[in-house]
Each structure stands twice: as structure tokens, then as C-alpha cells.
Design a protein around this motif. Structure first.
Motif, PDB file in Angstrom:
ATOM      1  N   SER A 169       0.835  -1.340  -0.048  1.00 30.81           N
ATOM      2  CA  SER A 169      -0.211   0.028  -0.202  1.00 30.81           C
ATOM      3  C   SER A 169       0.827   1.367  -0.012  1.00 30.81           C
ATOM      4  O   SER A 169       0.558   2.347   0.147  1.00 30.81           O
ATOM      5  N   ARG A 212      -6.189   5.669  -0.077  1.00 25.86           N
ATOM      6  CA  ARG A 212      -4.669   5.300  -0.187  1.00 25.86           C
ATOM      7  C   ARG A 212      -3.864   5.782   0.986  1.00 25.86           C
ATOM      8  O   ARG A 212      -2.886   5.136   1.422  1.00 25.86           O
ATOM      9  N   VAL A 216      -5.024   0.131   4.253  1.00 23.45           N
ATOM     10  CA  VAL A 216      -3.968  -0.456   3.367  1.00 23.45           C
ATOM     11  C   VAL A 216      -4.931  -1.445   2.333  1.00 23.45           C
ATOM     12  O   VAL A 216      -6.172  -1.968   2.823  1.00 23.45           O
ATOM     13  N   VAL A 217      -4.289  -2.278   1.809  1.00 21.37           N
ATOM     14  CA  VAL A 217      -5.039  -3.233   0.882  1.00 21.37           C
ATOM     15  C   VAL A 217      -5.500  -4.374   1.600  1.00 21.37           C
ATOM     16  O   VAL A 217      -5.024  -4.742   2.604  1.00 21.37           O
TER      17      VAL A 217
END
Ligand SMILES: C[S@@+](CC[C@H](N)C(=O)[O-])C[C@H]1O[C@@H](n2cnc3c(N)ncnc32)[C@H](O)[C@@H]1O
Length: 277
Positions: A169, A212, A216-217
Motif C-alpha cells: 500500500s 490510499r 491498506v490493501v
């Protein structure tokens, strides 16, 4: 064990004051823009929610912030895009300080306020002002900023060392330098398209940056005032899972339609769930 899916979108019809579909501590980030109190566009909707006066409108939003606090994990963040309103009250023309009231009410329900962002909207009417700008002292300054208020629930989020989701990320240097500055004057406004009669979309660049910057992913991002779903699509595109709640049934119907279209246009994998249908 296979990695959990990312980029899913879940939609719920409902009221941001009662996020019954969401359990406690199930969301890492909220990115949202509520109806702005004292903006005539939202009068009818606030009235439907039982709020005709300014304090009652603020209470509607405060209940929503309390629900956001409940569903966020420890260290989770709340980002609220909101503008002030100008309108005549009993004492004449005045400012209704929605951003200041939101700072106070979100703090009251338990959030910790953080430095906020000023989104300076480009205007195509540089000389727009209210009243006579040439003859002092009765003209008014133009309201051309909105606020992106940032809050945290509790302390910092903790991650294991070298967490792969966190590494994946990472922001670029340009992104970090530009996005963490306090004034955003490089995001263009978005033409207000009508959605079921009510409007208020923000440009995708706003949730894209916030998602973003503050998740986080693989995280789950909630928008309890989902509208046209701008936050949800940005979150899914960035590899986060998204949850949207919308009160207005016609806006909600458009949201489901858009989600289905997006699913068809992508891989065809059934990634959108609509427990409301
Ligand atoms: C400012 S708009 C959000 C626009 C959104 N950010 C977008 O990009 O389209 C606010 C939305 O909240 C919805 N809304 C208002 N009150 C609500 C409530 N109590 N619960 C859930 N949604 C609500 C409105 O119908 C509207 O769609």
C-alpha cells in the motif's frame, strides 16, 4: 489459507444512524460526505429524518458519527468531507459552521480530532462574491473551500513488521508530499449529476487519496452516506473492500444499478453483494 478477497462491494439500504448490518470493530476506514445542514438541497431529507432546525440536523449527523465509532477498529480513521452553509436565519444572513460543529460532535462521541485538509475548489467565477465588493463594509467572503475532517478512534493501528499488505500500500514520494499537505487546490470539482433527484457527489480523486492515505490493501472502507458510490468504487479499485449504506431508495436503486454495470464491465466475477435486493 487463500488470501481473503479484496475489491468487493457490499450495499445496504438504510440509515447511517443505525448501521445494523455492521458488527462492532469491522471497518478500518470511513470516508464519507453527509448531507450538509442548512443547504436547501437537503432540507426535505433532514425533515424526513425528523430534523427541521439546525441543532436537530447536527444531532442526526452526530448519531451517525457514533455509529461509525462503534464499527471502526481501534486505530481506524474517519474522514468527513463537509462544507459550511450560508443562509438567512432569524437574526439575518449568517454562516452555519458545519465543519466546526462536526469537529465538536465527532469528538464528543469519542473520536480524536487530527489535522484536517482544506479542499479549495477551483471556481470558474473568480469574482463571485455576495454583496457589494467595492463599497465596504458589507460584502461577504466567498465560500470556496470544503473541509476534509480527520479523526482517529483510539490509538495508532498496529501491524506486524514487514506486513505485506502494508508494503503493498506504499505511497510514492510525490503522493506523500502532495496529499499530506493541508491545502488541496489541485482537485477539480465534479459536475453535479442528478441521482434520483438528489445530488452531492464529490470527485473520485478525493476518496482515492483518502483511501490510499489512511487504509491498506485488504481493509474494509465504509461510506454510510454512499450517494452515487464514489467512495465505494475508489476503495474497490484500490484493492480495499467497500461497504455502502444509503437512505434514499431511488439513490440506492441507482447505486445497485451502477454496481451491477461495473461488475459486468470488469471480470464478471460476482463481487457485488446487495443484501437489500
Ligand atoms: C452528500 S451526499 C453523498 C455523496 C457521495 N459522497 C457521492 O460521491 O455520491 C449524501 C448522501 O447521503 C444520503 N443520506 C442522507 N441521510 C442519510 C442517512 N440518515 N443514512 C444514510 N444515507 C443518508 C443522501 O441520500 C445522499 O445520497
Amino acid at each position: 489459507m487463500p488470501a481473503p478477497p479484496t475489491g468487493t462491494v457490499q450495499l445496504y439500504p438504510g440509515d447511517a444512524r443505525h448501521l445494523t448490518a455492521l458488527v462492532d470493530h469491522s471497518v478500518q476506514l470511513v470516508v464519507t460526505s453527509p448531507p450538509y445542514p442548512m443547504i436547501p438541497q437537503w432540507d426535505l431529507l433532514f425533515a424526513e429524518l425528523g430534523a427541521r432546525e439546525y441543532p436537530a440536523m447536527l444531532r442526526v449527523l452526530e448519531e451517525a458519527w457514533a455509529e461509525c465509532h462503534r464499527v471502526l477498529v481501534e486505530g481506524g480513521l474517519l474522514a468527513v468531507v463537509i462544507g459550511d452553509a450560508l443562509r438567512s436565519g432569524e437574526d439575518g444572513f449568517r454562516l452555519w459552521p458545519n465543519h466546526a460543529e462536526t469537529l465538536v460532535s465527532a469528538t464528543r462521541v469519542g473520536f480524536r480530532p487530527l489535522p484536517y485538509i482544506l479542499w479549495k475548489k477551483p471556481t470558474n467565477k473568480p469574482n463571485a462574491f455576495l454583496g457589494s465588493g467595492f463599497l465596504p463594509p458589507n460584502a461577504y467572503v466567498t465560500l470556496d473551500c470544503e473541509y476534509i475532517l480527520l479523526f482517529r478512534k483510539g490509538g495508532l493501528r498496529r501491524f506486524p513488521a514487514h506486513d505485506p499488505r502494508r508494503t503493498a500500500s506504499r505511497l510514492s514520494r510525490v503522493e506523500r508530499d502532495r496529499w499530506f499537505s493541508q491545502v488541496w487546490d489541485d482537485v477539480r470539482g465534479t459536475p453535479q449529476r442528478r441521482t434520483g433527484g438528489r445530488t452531492g457527489a464529490f470527485p473520485p480523486e478525493i476518496p482515492h487519496r483518502l483511501v490510499r492515505m489512511f487504509s491498506v490493501v485488504g481493509d474494509t472502507v465504509l461510506d454510510p452516506f454512499a450517494g452515487t458510490g464514489t467512495t465505494l468504487w475508489s476503495a474497490a479499485d484500490a484493492g480495499r473492500n467497500a461497504v455502502g449504506v444509503e437512505y434514499d431508495t431511488s439513490v440506492y436503486r441507482d447505486l445497485v444499478r451502477e454496481a451491477v454495470q461495473r461488475r459486468r464491465a470488469s471480470s464478471g466475477v460476482p463481487r457485488v453483494t446487495d443484501p437489500g435486493s
